[in-house]
Design a protein around this motif. Structure first.
Motif: not given
Length: 58
Positions: A38-39, A43-47
């Motif tokens: 999940f984390m 992180v992938e979606e955020k960056y």
């Protein structure tokens, strides 16, 4: 004699694993793995780089 010798390490590992799970506070691996996944997705979606306008139209 061959089957006992070949499965000795498997049997000892199983016995040690059962002993450790019963007597120590071992974390739930499935829960830890799901949290890590999940984390990583977060992180992938955020960056993630934004899509170009040409790709949006296709």
């Amino acid at each position: 004699m061959g089957i006992i010798r070949s499965s000795f390490s498997f049997i000892m590992g199983t016995c040690c694993g059962v002993y450790i799970a019963q007597n120590y506070n071992v974390p739930n691996i499935k829960k830890v793995a799901n949290t890590a996944l999940f984390m990583a997705k977060h992180v992938e979606e955020k960056y993630r780089k934004p899509k170009k306008k040409e790709e949006d139209q296709d």
